[in-house]
Design a protein around this motif. Structure first.
Motif, PDB file in Angstrom:
ATOM      1  N   MET A   1       0.851  -1.190   0.000  1.00  0.00           N
ATOM      2  CA  MET A   1       0.000   0.000   0.000  1.00  0.00           C
ATOM      3  C   MET A   1       0.889   1.243   0.000  1.00  0.00           C
ATOM      4  N   SER A   2       0.462   2.255  -0.732  1.00  0.00           N
ATOM      5  CA  SER A   2       1.276   3.464  -0.820  1.00  0.00           C
ATOM      6  C   SER A   2       1.062   4.357   0.396  1.00  0.00           C
ATOM      7  N   ARG A   3       1.966   5.301   0.566  1.00  0.00           N
ATOM      8  CA  ARG A   3       1.919   6.222   1.696  1.00  0.00           C
ATOM      9  C   ARG A   3       1.973   7.632   1.152  1.00  0.00           C
ATOM     10  N   LYS A   4       0.968   8.449   1.480  1.00  0.00           N
ATOM     11  CA  LYS A   4       0.938   9.837   1.035  1.00  0.00           C
ATOM     12  C   LYS A   4       1.500  10.725   2.138  1.00  0.00           C
ATOM     13  N   LEU A   5       2.446  11.581   1.763  1.00  0.00           N
ATOM     14  CA  LEU A   5       3.125  12.445   2.716  1.00  0.00           C
ATOM     15  C   LEU A   5       2.827  13.909   2.435  1.00  0.00           C
ATOM     16  N   PHE A   6       2.751  14.685   3.499  1.00  0.00           N
ATOM     17  CA  PHE A   6       2.651  16.139   3.424  1.00  0.00           C
ATOM     18  C   PHE A   6       4.059  16.684   3.617  1.00  0.00           C
ATOM     19  N   VAL A   7       4.458  17.617   2.767  1.00  0.00           N
ATOM     20  CA  VAL A   7       5.774  18.247   2.877  1.00  0.00           C
ATOM     21  C   VAL A   7       5.551  19.747   3.012  1.00  0.00           C
ATOM     22  N   GLY A   8       5.884  20.297   4.167  1.00  0.00           N
ATOM     23  CA  GLY A   8       5.689  21.718   4.413  1.00  0.00           C
ATOM     24  C   GLY A   8       7.007  22.460   4.510  1.00  0.00           C
ATOM     25  N   ASN A   9       6.914  23.773   4.481  1.00  0.00           N
ATOM     26  CA  ASN A   9       8.053  24.685   4.599  1.00  0.00           C
ATOM     27  C   ASN A   9       9.026  24.531   3.430  1.00  0.00           C
ATOM     28  N   LEU A  10       8.472  24.244   2.252  1.00  0.00           N
ATOM     29  CA  LEU A  10       9.298  24.119   1.048  1.00  0.00           C
ATOM     30  C   LEU A  10       9.779  25.483   0.585  1.00  0.00           C
ATOM     31  N   PRO A  11      10.978  25.547   0.015  1.00  0.00           N
ATOM     32  CA  PRO A  11      11.385  26.791  -0.633  1.00  0.00           C
ATOM     33  C   PRO A  11      10.399  27.087  -1.774  1.00  0.00           C
ATOM     34  N   TYR A  12      10.027  28.332  -1.949  1.00  0.00           N
ATOM     35  CA  TYR A  12       9.024  28.685  -2.957  1.00  0.00           C
ATOM     36  C   TYR A  12       9.484  28.401  -4.377  1.00  0.00           C
ATOM     37  N   SER A  13      10.789  28.257  -4.581  1.00  0.00           N
ATOM     38  CA  SER A  13      11.321  27.988  -5.920  1.00  0.00           C
ATOM     39  C   SER A  13      11.317  26.494  -6.262  1.00  0.00           C
ATOM     40  N   PHE A  14      10.986  25.632  -5.301  1.00  0.00           N
ATOM     41  CA  PHE A  14      11.039  24.183  -5.491  1.00  0.00           C
ATOM     42  C   PHE A  14      10.000  23.731  -6.508  1.00  0.00           C
ATOM     43  N   THR A  15      10.399  22.811  -7.402  1.00  0.00           N
ATOM     44  CA  THR A  15       9.481  22.259  -8.404  1.00  0.00           C
ATOM     45  C   THR A  15       9.102  20.824  -8.025  1.00  0.00           C
ATOM     46  N   SER A  16       8.089  20.301  -8.676  1.00  0.00           N
ATOM     47  CA  SER A  16       7.683  18.913  -8.442  1.00  0.00           C
ATOM     48  C   SER A  16       8.800  17.955  -8.833  1.00  0.00           C
ATOM     49  N   GLU A  17       9.567  18.293  -9.871  1.00  0.00           N
ATOM     50  CA  GLU A  17      10.681  17.450 -10.292  1.00  0.00           C
ATOM     51  C   GLU A  17      11.767  17.403  -9.217  1.00  0.00           C
ATOM     52  N   GLN A  18      12.088  18.550  -8.626  1.00  0.00           N
ATOM     53  CA  GLN A  18      13.082  18.581  -7.561  1.00  0.00           C
ATOM     54  C   GLN A  18      12.604  17.789  -6.342  1.00  0.00           C
ATOM     55  N   LEU A  19      11.318  17.865  -6.074  1.00  0.00           N
ATOM     56  CA  LEU A  19      10.732  17.123  -4.963  1.00  0.00           C
ATOM     57  C   LEU A  19      10.896  15.617  -5.191  1.00  0.00           C
TER      58      LEU A  19
ATOM     59  N   PHE B   1       2.611  17.489  -1.742  1.00  0.00           N
ATOM     60  CA  PHE B   1       2.247  16.126  -1.368  1.00  0.00           C
ATOM     61  C   PHE B   1       3.089  15.173  -2.197  1.00  0.00           C
ATOM     62  N   VAL B   2       3.616  14.154  -1.539  1.00  0.00           N
ATOM     63  CA  VAL B   2       4.423  13.130  -2.199  1.00  0.00           C
ATOM     64  C   VAL B   2       3.801  11.783  -1.861  1.00  0.00           C
ATOM     65  N   GLU B   3       3.606  10.959  -2.871  1.00  0.00           N
ATOM     66  CA  GLU B   3       3.094   9.611  -2.628  1.00  0.00           C
ATOM     67  C   GLU B   3       4.225   8.624  -2.891  1.00  0.00           C
ATOM     68  N   MET B   4       4.578   7.879  -1.861  1.00  0.00           N
ATOM     69  CA  MET B   4       5.623   6.864  -1.958  1.00  0.00           C
ATOM     70  C   MET B   4       4.953   5.519  -2.228  1.00  0.00           C
ATOM     71  N   GLU B   5       5.663   4.622  -2.919  1.00  0.00           N
ATOM     72  CA  GLU B   5       5.082   3.352  -3.335  1.00  0.00           C
ATOM     73  C   GLU B   5       4.702   2.448  -2.167  1.00  0.00           C
TER      74      GLU B   5
ATOM     75  N   GLN C   1      -2.870  13.910   6.112  1.00  0.00           N
ATOM     76  CA  GLN C   1      -4.182  13.632   6.710  1.00  0.00           C
ATOM     77  C   GLN C   1      -5.254  13.881   5.655  1.00  0.00           C
ATOM     78  N   GLU C   2      -6.239  13.018   5.616  1.00  0.00           N
ATOM     79  CA  GLU C   2      -7.341  13.220   4.673  1.00  0.00           C
ATOM     80  C   GLU C   2      -8.139  14.448   5.073  1.00  0.00           C
ATOM     81  N   ARG C   3      -8.489  15.252   4.088  1.00  0.00           N
ATOM     82  CA  ARG C   3      -9.320  16.419   4.362  1.00  0.00           C
ATOM     83  C   ARG C   3     -10.754  15.970   4.580  1.00  0.00           C
ATOM     84  N   PRO C   4     -11.403  16.499   5.603  1.00  0.00           N
ATOM     85  CA  PRO C   4     -12.802  16.116   5.813  1.00  0.00           C
ATOM     86  C   PRO C   4     -13.663  16.616   4.656  1.00  0.00           C
ATOM     87  N   GLN C   5     -14.569  15.771   4.215  1.00  0.00           N
ATOM     88  CA  GLN C   5     -15.472  16.163   3.134  1.00  0.00           C
ATOM     89  C   GLN C   5     -16.650  16.918   3.737  1.00  0.00           C
TER      90      GLN C   5
END
Length: 92
Positions: free
Chosen positions: A1-19, A48-52, A80-84
């Motif tokens: 099962m995969s694991r979804k991660l929250f990544v905060g305090n990223l530099p504003y210049s960071f791209t999805s590729e760099q992540l 958000f990063v999803e690991m395998e 964390q899942e956002r409440p619907q």
């Protein structure tokens, strides 16, 4: 099962590729998305990063939570899942 991660305090210049590159050493990255502002297109400083696998997710959390990137200490934790519910109206 995969694991979804929250990544905060990223530099504003960071791209999805760099992540993806930053998380790849800890396991296979299924997806990595830097969240951007709808109006300006500028990064909002988190992603958000999803690991395998759960193990890869735990490895990434242990290695990268508090790690310095672009002069900022990353905050990495399980997403964390956002409440619907009804959305609040925009504006006001």
């Amino acid at each position: 099962m995969s694991r979804k991660l929250f990544v905060g305090n990223l530099p504003y210049s960071f791209t999805s590729e760099q992540l993806t590159e930053a998380f790849q050493p800890y396991g296979n990255v299924v997806s990595a998305k830097v969240i951007s502002d709808r109006e300006t297109g500028r990064s909002r400083g988190f992603a958000f990063v999803e690991m395998e696998t759960d193990e890869a997710g735990q490895n990434a959390i242990r290695a990268l939570d508090g790690a310095q990137m672009g002069g900022r200490a990353l905050a990495v934790r399980e997403a964390q899942e956002r409440p619907q519910g009804p959305r609040r109206p925009m504006g006001g």
